[in-house]
Design an enzyme around this catalytic site. Structure first.
Site, short mmCIF file in Angstrom:
data_model
loop_
_atom_site.label_atom_id
_atom_site.label_comp_id
_atom_site.label_asym_id
_atom_site.label_seq_id
_atom_site.Cartn_x
_atom_site.Cartn_y
_atom_site.Cartn_z
CG ASP A 315 57.52 39.78 70.42
OD1 ASP A 315 57.37 40.49 71.43
OD2 ASP A 315 56.84 38.76 70.22
CE1 TYR A 399 52.45 32.00 72.13
CE2 TYR A 399 52.00 34.17 73.02
CZ TYR A 399 51.55 32.97 72.51
OH TYR A 399 50.21 32.73 72.38
#
Lengths: 677, 677
Positions: A315, A399
């Protein structure tokens, strides 16, 4: 405009300048700017600079401002090439140009939108969607994901995986993750759809090409699948307002990116990749950390069925915690008196692009800091803990991660991660009721696969100076013998880390990692001054050691890594993680240095500690349709660094200042009164 | 006056009544009341009662109110005897009378004061003090400690250890722990001084009788040893006021000891030993836990030198978390709108004695509960987490413990322990600079010995009913084979606990303990409804398995214990811990039942889970002279218990309600403005 501090992120005008310098180098070519960011000055220059700064001496010189620029352009072969340039912003010159064959920069949202559009325009995709025989007014949403290397493709070409979902309701914020479709498409860097196929719908099935209509029995009540307030019918009204009032304003002082609070001082940094960074962290003017940052995170999924092994996101490296940072809102993301920091990124054309409110800074009450009651006199002294929070929140597709540094009056630092947002889902057969061992059914025909979140906190120590050591301390029972006749004795045993390497936690020994300055001995305890890591105890990477996951996320093998400091060694899975082949991470770097004889002792040296932590997230249905924050907490605490409790001078709590309200049955408000009628 | 609920602690009039019944049994004898407390009704009766209560049916009967009473009295032999009585408060009859030979009740502060006085009146003690040649105006403080069994005395007689300290300053709240003296005295139940001697002053030394004067080189600056504000010279003034405003009052509703907040309901209990207890805990009217309580704590010291092995406190069993609970103060111990609960104990003569403000209840903001930003629309939905805190704080001599249950809107419960207060210190030679391996020098000649704090949280589960099972789940990599060709797969494997026993944590497997109701299957996940324990990862007891410490604190061997529910099995080291000989704890109980064939399966049964956690506390100098709170956190979370996120209906955060303030450089208050002049 004031001269930027060497740690300050690039200003908009510096971004413009860097772009100009780069453009002039590529006249006539179609350059696309991926990154224009500060290249932080070499540490050896900064140490001298900071020394002058803290001693309030005039600076003899200031480290030059330098930009690190990544661009892509079409090479003469027609292929997209990635170039990295370092630009001297004082002299407007290019210091370095590297052509990075086979490497890819982070993904950007503009590209992702192009992928979505290309996907939806593709006749094969459209054909598959038609065959789904979707309900009227439903629409299809394409979710592009970066491709986690699985050895199935030529890695020099970038591939994007496209997952498909159904937005059943017309509302734009309807939760399409509640309806994962079994279509999958792969798309090239040049936006060409290379494959379209159907996903497995049970643990036994493989990917296939049999078109099947969408199983309408999966359609279920919005009450359990929607999180948007306009789609949730009955919001609870029982939660009464709760406000924080700071009548004299906050206790912090901010000048540019310099923050002073209680006895703390540090500088706030921010970049497209790591997001929030902290620099030159001191307490009571004593140096503690040169730099603190989240250096990487990896989210591999545990569903073994192809193509799901390609779901494993870096990420930071692939997506960027900075680029994906939320624009924080007053009254929503924090409470009290809030200072927001903006950041600057760049557009593809090299213009500065504002990222507003990406960091918030505020104080919180954190309960009791310390208390003692003298039972002889009955006199209690109690102080409350005030903490300073620097928070940034990122959204990576489904998320959310909430990252926060907490500074405490007792000279400890907490790093808190909260995972929230929506689970990534995949389709499964309706009504299949055998337990799927690598996922949880969260809605009819919706599987939320198991996955891990592995974070790596980079701790660039500067404990009373740059030369530090790491000591590993364990608490161990003494043998039952004449020096311990009652069998109650226990001692601590310590050893120093001599070489770079990865280390494990050991709960049974209360193993503790301390960062100490061996040259500075605490005059009272007669031990070196230090800080300790209080880790977040976590399971390490589960993927097989021979998997690409393991090779690409080497930091996931051990909870603590110790390396010697090197400028630019900031990322434990390497700088270019996108479709990386592995072997570029922290373990390889250590091994390569050892093999080449380059490795020096990490004892009494400028060192970096890396802490891997996270969660093995086997979803609960309670994480659906939006997940209550899962908290993870790491801390750094002084250990024999000071001459006593650093918060000893915090004033006692008084009702005069805190103005609490005594609850009696009478003041419960109208609800209660009404019930008495 | 309303009829008390069966879980309500005894009322003052019930305490009076119980004392009367007992007194009438011992006419003419000098009875000293140690305890008059509620004997909670048998669970089988309560289950029926609660069922009626929650279904709002009329009660056919109410369990009888019963008191458990402990008294001491002089037996005809002249010895002090402990008697335990159960008193039926409806019929005013004694249901049971047990004479407890060789057992001791908790210690009380009246007795401790008598010990101090006896000690200071003793000529040998006075003589030793004289020989110390103390500085003028200094005074000696005696700190009596209960005696941890070490096999050196006849355990049927109670012994108290007296440690001596110097209060150097005339101020009544001066920190005498900064000047531990090397005198030690032992005193009998009958207040007779049985031994006086000098403590070792170095690791090599033994206890001895050579009188030595106090080494005045140990006298040091008050700045590093005093915590009382009147003795701390320069309090920091940088911390600006921070207040919590709840304009519509708190969100909780309280009726007697019944608490309702958000979707939670439970009853607050309190007793002299465990302090705060919680009963009949439900969320959205579904049963979760029958009872939650701290059941014991043990604080053994690691200094092997006699007589320090006698330093090992059962702070619940010997001292009482209820009796030692602080009288909490508005604006000091909590912030916001606070409800306080009082409790009632008894005097020696059997009169009710109020323990005011022993529990506080208030709400806190706990940051972000959940958030998601739809990156396509840019719409963010964020809810803030409101928590309900029930807090109690105890003082046990030098130390403070802050115990708090946190109830969350997402149906999780956190149990937080904060350790604060003052380190227990012992004398050591001035200037001895070899590292002492079982302690830290915190001031000149002052050693803070290593020690452990081991807590045991008792979790009486009632997951959707009384019949529950414990399942142990582990996350395990799949082998690299054709069903997992990329080596990324992992699965969970579960096994049920079939028999009573103790279990360890295993981080490498992410081992998770779940409490499930096998008879209630979640219709979506198709798994039994449950809750999970999120443990506080801790080192277990370090003392040798053959030591009295280990024998007496059996629960310290494993992190998780599972037993079948039995009325009155509340304490994992036994009911009478004072100078216990061991073998009365949870491991022995399990073993005895297994040996006698009494042990039944714990599967699908009424069971209790016990979680041992704590800290190996090797003091830092930063813990001195008063220790910044060391936090430990355990949690209980739903896992496939509900049909989705239980906090999904929490309303989004809005600035309208939260009224945060945007910080700009202009609003930093007078300090900032002044500096601009």
């Amino acid at each position: 405009m004031a001269v930027p501090h060497p740690f300050d992120p690039l200003t908009p005008s510096e971004i413009n300048k860097a772009a100009e310098v780069v453009r002039s180098r590529y006249t006539g070519q179609d350059v696309s700017f991926k990154v224009i960011t500060l290249k932080e000055p070499p540490k050896n220059e900064m140490i001298a600079f900071l020394d002058h700064e803290h001693r309030q001496l005039p600076h003899q010189w200031i480290p030059i401002r330098c930009a690190r620029v990544e661009i892509t352009l079409k090479a003469t072969t027609g292929e997209l090439e990635l170039h990295e340039l370092h630009v001297n912003l004082t002299k407007n010159t290019v210091l370095k140009l590297e052509v990075l064959k086979g490497k890819h920069s982070h993904v950007d949202s503009v590209y992702m939108k192009e992928v979505e559009a290309a996907c939806m325009a593709d006749p094969r995709v459209r054909d598959e969607i038609r065959k789904l025989e979707l309900p009227p007014r439903a629409s299809v949403v394409v979710e592009p994901w970066t491709y986690a290397t699985d050895g199935q493709n030529d890695m020099s070409k970038r591939v994007t995986m496209c997952w498909f979902y159904l937005r059943l309701l017309e509302h734009q914020d309807a939760n399409y993750y509640a309806y994962p479709l079994d279509i999958c498409a792969e798309i090239s860097e040049e936006l060409e759809i290379t494959r379209v196929y159907r996903l497995a719908s049970s643990p036994d099935e493989q990917i296939h090409n049999e078109p099947r209509p969408f199983d309408r029995r999966k359609i279920h009540s919005t009450a359990t699948s929607e999180y948007h307030p306009e789609l949730r019918p009955n919001l609870r009204t029982s939660t009464k307002p709760y406000q924080v009032v700071q009548p004299e304003g906050p206790s912090f002082k901010i000048g540019g990116n310099q923050l002073n609070w209680e006895k703390w001082s540090f500088r706030v940094g921010f970049n497209y990749r790591e997001g929030l960074t902290l620099h030159d962290i001191r307490y009571d003017d004593r140096s503690l950390f040169y730099r603190l940052s989240l250096s990487e995170m990896f989210v591999p999924y545990g569903d073994p069925r192809a193509p799901y092994p390609r779901k494993a996101a870096f990420d930071l490296g692939n997506d960027g915690a900075g680029i994906n940072a939320n624009n924080l809102k007053l009254g929503c993301d924090c409470l009290g008196t809030i200072k927001y920091f903006d950041a600057w990124h760049n557009t593809r054309s090299g213009e500065p692009m504002k990222l507003p409110n990406v960091v918030c800074c505020h104080e919180q009450d954190d309960g009791i800091l310390w208390k003692h009651t003298n039972f002889r006199t009955g006199h209690a002294v109690v102080t409350r803990s005030r903490i300073l929070v620097l928070q940034t929140i990122i959204t990576v597709s489904n998320y959310e991660y909430i990252f926060a540094f907490h500074f405490c009056q007792d000279a400890s630092i907490y790093y808190e991660v909260r995972a929230t947002g929506i689970l990534s889902t995949v389709p499964t057969n309706f009504g299949e009721d055998a337990k799927i061992p690598y996922g949880t059914i969260v809605a009819p025909g919706v599987l939320a696969p198991y996955h891990q979140h592995l974070f790596c906190l980079r701790i660039d120590t500067a404990i009373d100076g740059q030369k530090n050591s790491v000591s590993i301390e364990e608490s161990e029972a003494m043998p039952l013998d004449e020096s311990n006749p009652f069998g109650v004795g226990y001692v601590t045993k310590s050893r120093f880390v001599e070489k770079e390497g990865g280390f494990d936690l050991d709960l049974s020994k209360a193993r503790t990692f301390k960062f100490v300055n061996e040259a500075k001995v605490n005059p009272i305890t007669n031990t070196p001054v230090g800080f300790k890591l209080m880790p977040f105890y976590s399971q390490m990477l589960l993927a097989d050691k021979n998997s690409f996951h393991a090779k690409r996320s080497e930091y996931g093998q051990h909870a603590v890594w110790v390396t010697r400091y090197r400028d630019d060694e900031l990322f434990p899975s390497g700088r270019y993680t996108m479709q990386s082949m592995g072997g570029e991470g922290i373990a390889s770097a250590i091994q390569n240095r050892a093999a080449s004889g380059e490795q020096e002792s990490v004892r009494n040296s400028d060192l970096v500690v890396w802490h891997t932590f996270g969660s093995t997230h086997n979803p609960r249905i309670e994480d659906w349709p939006v997940m209550p924050s899962e908290k993870m907490m790491v801390s750094l605490k002084p250990v024999n660094f000071f001459h006593g409790n650093p918060s000893l001078d915090v004033a006692p709590s008084t009702q005069e200042k805190n103005k609490s309200i005594l609850y009696t049955d009478e003041n419960t408000g109208p609800g209660c009164c009404a019930s008495k009628l």
